[in-house]
Design an enzyme around this catalytic site. Structure first.
Site, mmCIF file in Angstrom:
data_model
loop_
_atom_site.group_PDB
_atom_site.id
_atom_site.type_symbol
_atom_site.label_atom_id
_atom_site.label_comp_id
_atom_site.label_asym_id
_atom_site.label_seq_id
_atom_site.Cartn_x
_atom_site.Cartn_y
_atom_site.Cartn_z
ATOM 1 C CD1 TRP A 75 46.232 3.935 -21.314
ATOM 2 C CD2 TRP A 75 46.086 6.057 -22.175
ATOM 3 N NE1 TRP A 75 45.213 3.914 -22.714
ATOM 4 C CE2 TRP A 75 45.305 4.861 -23.096
ATOM 5 C CE3 TRP A 75 46.113 7.376 -22.835
ATOM 6 C CZ2 TRP A 75 44.742 5.183 -24.293
ATOM 7 C CZ3 TRP A 75 45.476 7.501 -24.002
ATOM 8 C CH2 TRP A 75 44.766 6.534 -24.727
ATOM 9 N N GLY A 102 52.138 0.154 -14.981
ATOM 10 C CA GLY A 102 52.029 -1.302 -15.156
ATOM 11 C C GLY A 102 50.396 -1.732 -14.730
ATOM 12 C CD GLU A 481 42.631 -4.603 -39.254
ATOM 13 O OE1 GLU A 481 41.734 -4.129 -39.698
ATOM 14 O OE2 GLU A 481 43.593 -4.064 -39.069
#
Ligand code: F6R
Length: 610
Positions: A75, A102, A481
């Site tokens: 990712w 990481g 939210e």
């Protein structure tokens, strides 16, 4: 968030096992994939951009020889999702291969130092410094073992990592290590594994050992040795039997992805503090020069923009206009021009309304800036400058961890701009920077101390037919939210307003027992006025539920129920910890109603239609 895997098999090739294990880790990231195996004293690598199945179709990942190997599903954080940036990464000689999950914070300095020492880099990743550092240690001390060299290299790294390393010079070994990124070992009769999580090897073995932060493990044959990175001392740890099903393992034991992702927020917030400074600086420079700035997004991302408009105004004295992307062209399409700047915020980077607003603005020569969680998404490709928010994939349909990360990054941008413009004092800057650093722990504390209380609250109010959410200032966005989360996950109608607006109409709804949730941080001028609004509601019989700071006795007295957040959070940062109880509330309300919070009806994770 990427997935790493390593495996030593006694009698057969590891590649098919690595391939199938990476498939189980694909939920951690899926923009590129790679495998390295050791065979006949040589490292063999297959890697490419794309999802695992796509890469396998082209390269046949199973057809690689060797009984020791490592793999990675990525990712992207540093460097676009391209083949050259896919892991494993190797040193100059191709004899050391590394997979990494990481963020190495000091990679630019290390890269410069290594380049000056003659190392050749091929990728744009932070990871590539690791094999070169190991190579450098071995060059300086040719008698050092791979383990010693990895230990020495790790001491140079700042940031987070789980790594697995193989070397052609010690072909029977995998050296793996961890700091702030997960790493577990799996033990079987004829095999040993290391992985980002149990999911990867659970079908093969349920005998596992957790590697702790600051530890390194050496795997060879079917043995393992764990050492402390700081002093190389051996640590004795016995395996545990894990009785999770594979489905539970993907969710790391949580019943739902939404809850897992809420709990991941301390980690994802830490990631936002590791962003490369020059991206933030560059974006702050664009904002500084802009004539007018529109903050454009949908849904939860729009709420982040709304909060950001207060942050930019309060910290950097910059007026910005938050606009729903679906309304942008109608509202501003004709006035946008070469002097306009659009900061588009989209977790997925693929939301059709947001992209439509961006396209329309581009056609009128506006400058496009992007904030997205998906590097390689359309938004990241069309933006002049973009920031990747590094939250890892979000699987629950309701945005949670990506929201707090967006807020954190937008707050950091506002700080930068403030600094550039000299708008707030050094003392204020220092205090804000310090509090910003503490946010991961603060959010951790909120989850740890308040989750059970929020759960009880959901039980108490499970039959309420409607809720009010009220906040002031930057926490108007938090109120919006909280309402959105409750509606979309628990299907409870809810209304949110800036608290000051409630007496201009909505208050007529209030009757005895009507639940009103107040977002009430103590810092700033809004506290007093919010108390006034609370009294108005109380006088009409509303049930007051407040999200407050720990020692806020005045509001506690006015409240029927309250949830506490650690004290001392500056108002501009308060939406980050204050929204967490609201996320949990929506989650537990959904459970009370027997709903699956991960799959709310009629919704999709990425809305690619207008
Ligand atoms: C709510 C939610 C949606 C998204 C919206 C925008 O929990 O997830 O409201 O925030 O669809 O999506 P992105 O950020 O991908 O553009």
């Amino acid at each position: 968030m990427c997935g790493i895997f390593g495996c030593i098999l006694k009698n057969s090739n590891v590649a098919p096992i690595i391939h199938s294990s990476l498939k189980r880790l694909e939920y951690r990231g899926y923009d590129s994939v790679g495998i390295a195996t050791l065979h006949n004293g040589t490292i063999h690598i297959k890697k490419d951009q794309g999802k695992i199945d796509e890469v396998h179709r082209i390269h046949n990942l199973d057809e690689m020889e060797g009984n020791v190997g490592v793999g990675h599903t990525r990712w992207a954080t540093h460097g676009a999702p391209l083949k050259v940036n896919a892991h494993p990464h190797v040193d100059c000689t191709g004899q050391i291969a590394v997979v990494h999950n990481g963020i190495i914070e000091n990679y630019s300095e290390l890269k410069e130092e290594l380049e000056n020492a003659g190392h050749i880099f091929v990728s744009r990743t932070d990871t590539e410094v690791i094999p070169h550092l190991i190579e450098e240690v071995l060059k300086e001390n040719s008698s050092a073992s791979l383990t010693d060299a990895v230990l020495a290299a790790l001491k140079r790294l700042c940031g987070s990592y789980a790594i697995a390393v193989i070397s052609a010079k010690e072909p029977e070994k995998i050296v793996c290590a961890r700091n702030e990124s997960p790493l577990v070992l799996g033990l079987a009769d004829n095999a040993i594994y290391c992985a980002s999580d149990l999911t990867a090897f659970l079908p093969m073995t349920n005998k596992a050992i957790i590697v702790n932060d600051g530890e390194l493990a050496v795997l060879s044959g079917s043995n393992y040795e764990i050492k402390r990175i700081s002093d190389g001392i051996t640590v004795v740890r016995q395996p545990k039997i894990i009785d999770w099903t594979p489905e539970m393992a993907v969710k790391q034991g949580y019943p739902h992805f939404m809850l897992k992702e809420i709990h991941e927020q301390p980690e994802t917030l830490r990631n936002t503090l590791r962003l490369q400074e020059h991206y933030l600086d560059l974006m702050a420079t664009f904002l500084d020069r802009a004539n007018e700035v529109f903050l454009v997004a949908c849904g939860t991302s729009y709420h982040a923009c709304l909060a950001a408009s207060y942050m930019f105004s309060k910290l950097a004295f910059l007026a910005t206009y938050p606009v729903y992307a679906s309304e942008f062209v109608e509202q501003h399409g004709k006035s946008v021009n070469i002097d306009s700047t659009i900061l588009a915020v989209s977790q997925s980077g693929e939301t059709a309304d947001t992209l439509a607003a961006v396209t329309a603005s581009q056609q009128r020569a506006a400058t496009i800036l992007g904030l997205t969680n998906v590097i390689g998404s359309t938004l990241s490709r069309v933006s002049r400058v973009y920031i990747g928010q590094q939250s890892g994939p979000e699987i629950g349909v309701a945005a949670t961890k990506t929201f707090t990360s967006q807020l954190s990054i937008l707050a950091q941008l506002a700080f930068r701009l403030s600094k550039k413009r000299g708008k707030i004092s050094q003392d204020e800057m220092d205090c804000l920077a310090e509090k910003m650093e503490q946010l991961p722990q603060i959010v951790e504390a909120v989850i740890l101390m308040q989750e059970e209380k929020v759960k009880a609250l959901a039980h108490k109010y499970k039959d309420a037919k409607i809720f009010f959410f009220l906040g002031r200032g930057v926490n108007t966005a938090t109120a919006y939210e909280g309402r959105l989360k409750l509606m979309e996950i628990a299907y409870v109608p809810a209304i949110a307003f800036p608290a000051g607006e409630s007496k201009h109409g909505p208050i007529s709804l209030i009757e005895p027992g009507f639940p009103v949730i107040f977002i009430c941080p103590k810092d700033g001028v809004t506290h007093k006025t919010l108390i006034g609004n609370m009294m108005e509601m109380k006088a009409r019989g509303a049930s007051i539920i407040s999200i407050i700071e720990e020692d806020d006795e005045e509001v506690k007295k006015l409240s029927d129920d309250y949830i506490e957040v650690p004290k001392g959070i500056p108002e501009v940062l308060s939406p980050i910890p204050f929204v967490v109880p609201l996320q949990l509330f929506a989650y537990y309300m959904a459970l009370e109603k027997g709903l699956n919070p991960d799959m709310p009806r009629n919704l999709a994770k990425s809305v690619t239609v207008k």
